[in-house]
Design an enzyme around this catalytic site. Sequence first.
Site, PDB file in Angstrom:
ATOM      1  N   LYS A   1    -114.487 -76.348  89.857  1.00 46.59           N
ATOM      2  CA  LYS A   1    -115.662 -76.926  87.672  1.00 46.59           C
ATOM      3  C   LYS A   1    -114.176 -76.588  87.155  1.00 46.59           C
ATOM      4  CE  LYS A   1    -114.998 -72.834  86.659  1.00 46.59           C
ATOM      5  NZ  LYS A   1    -114.729 -72.310  85.677  1.00 46.59           N
TER       6      LYS A   1
ATOM      7  N   PRO B   1    -107.248 -74.818  93.778  1.00 49.38           N
ATOM      8  CA  PRO B   1    -106.517 -73.226  93.173  1.00 49.38           C
ATOM      9  C   PRO B   1    -107.248 -71.563  93.717  1.00 49.38           C
ATOM     10  CG  PRO B   1    -105.966 -75.304  92.100  1.00 49.38           C
ATOM     11  CD  PRO B   1    -107.419 -75.587  92.338  1.00 49.38           C
ATOM     12  N   VAL B   2    -105.582 -71.296  93.491  1.00 50.56           N
ATOM     13  CA  VAL B   2    -105.467 -69.516  93.981  1.00 50.56           C
ATOM     14  C   VAL B   2    -105.850 -69.350  92.700  1.00 50.56           C
ATOM     15  CG1 VAL B   2    -105.634 -67.533  94.756  1.00 50.56           C
ATOM     16  CG2 VAL B   2    -105.979 -69.792  96.277  1.00 50.56           C
ATOM     17  N   ALA B   3    -107.220 -68.181  91.964  1.00 48.68           N
ATOM     18  CA  ALA B   3    -106.305 -67.534  90.804  1.00 48.68           C
ATOM     19  C   ALA B   3    -105.870 -69.022  89.706  1.00 48.68           C
ATOM     20  CB  ALA B   3    -105.868 -66.871  90.526  1.00 48.68           C
TER      21      ALA B   3
ATOM     22  N   SER C   1    -115.001 -69.288  94.226  1.00 47.87           N
ATOM     23  CA  SER C   1    -117.095 -69.389  94.065  1.00 47.87           C
ATOM     24  C   SER C   1    -117.446 -70.299  94.814  1.00 47.87           C
ATOM     25  CB  SER C   1    -117.969 -69.685  92.410  1.00 47.87           C
ATOM     26  OG  SER C   1    -116.907 -68.495  91.405  1.00 47.87           O
TER      27      SER C   1
ATOM     28  N   ASP D   1    -120.106 -67.467  88.391  1.00 46.58           N
ATOM     29  CA  ASP D   1    -120.272 -69.105  89.104  1.00 46.58           C
ATOM     30  C   ASP D   1    -120.514 -69.739  90.843  1.00 46.58           C
ATOM     31  OD1 ASP D   1    -118.363 -69.390  86.271  1.00 46.58           O
ATOM     32  OD2 ASP D   1    -116.259 -69.042  87.391  1.00 46.58           O
TER      33      ASP D   1
END
Length: 310
Positions: A21, A106-108, A115, A148
Amino acid sequence: MTLPRTDLGPERETRVRAPGKVNLGLRVGAREPDGYHPLVTVFQAVSVYEDVVATPAEGFSLTVSGPQADLVPTDGSNLALRAARALAEYAGIDDGVHLHIDKAVPVAGGMAGGSADAAAALLACDAFWGAGLTREQLHDLAAELGSDVPFGLMGHTAVGTGRGDVLTPALSRGEYHWAFAVRDAGLSTARVYTAFDELAGAGSPGPDSDLELLHALSAGDAHALGRALRNDLQLAALELAPDLAETLAVAQDAGALGVVVSGSGPTVAALGRSRQHAHAIAAALTAAGVADTVLTATGPVPGARVLTSS
């Protein structure tokens, strides 16, 4: 109830896809006594996806592939595994499951990849075990896992209030084209909120509805949407990662209709006039070397959905 044991043969498989998102608007109020911040946010699901595959197993296990897979925990702290265990406990299911996550979000990065994994895991396990939970039951489980996660189930465009988990669908016309500048080094959501508290102080205004943004979406007006993009966490993200300012500037110089840090960052989202323009913005970001990876995507797209189940 306790469902009967099922054949652990490799032919049984359920695959679910859930989107990442972008927060088109994120308004954050001052931290409340319970430690949480009240939010008003407008989510848009975009065509960067996580696939979760459920297969038979004696217990609960997880593997991950795709970009940044090595950054994803595979122990009990993983949100997708927590989702599987939560659904099994809720539905009284004794069977185990192996989950495989094929990553693209993407991570973080502020795009809710974890989520999306949890939302996909809930839907995958529900279908895999034949639990038959309603959408409302899945939403309630999702809300317990993270703010989320319910939007990962819903997708499309929605307004989130409370902690972001109380969702109302938003009218959105047309298709929007994005370029995302991604950093390998993520930003901790907790650190960004701490920085927000330090910058905003106790007098921070409460969140407000984003009528300009919602009007732009209902009209299908990408130019107006670009002007209305807002993220109250952006200054905090810039405080922790000052070089994001250059990323924002490159996208603006490439003619983006609007540029914003996505969620808690550090991903930068740039809205293009068209699919071709989004690719041109992506090329400018790549050439300037202000991102480790650049993605293009469209939105809105549906939430978590079953692709295959056998």
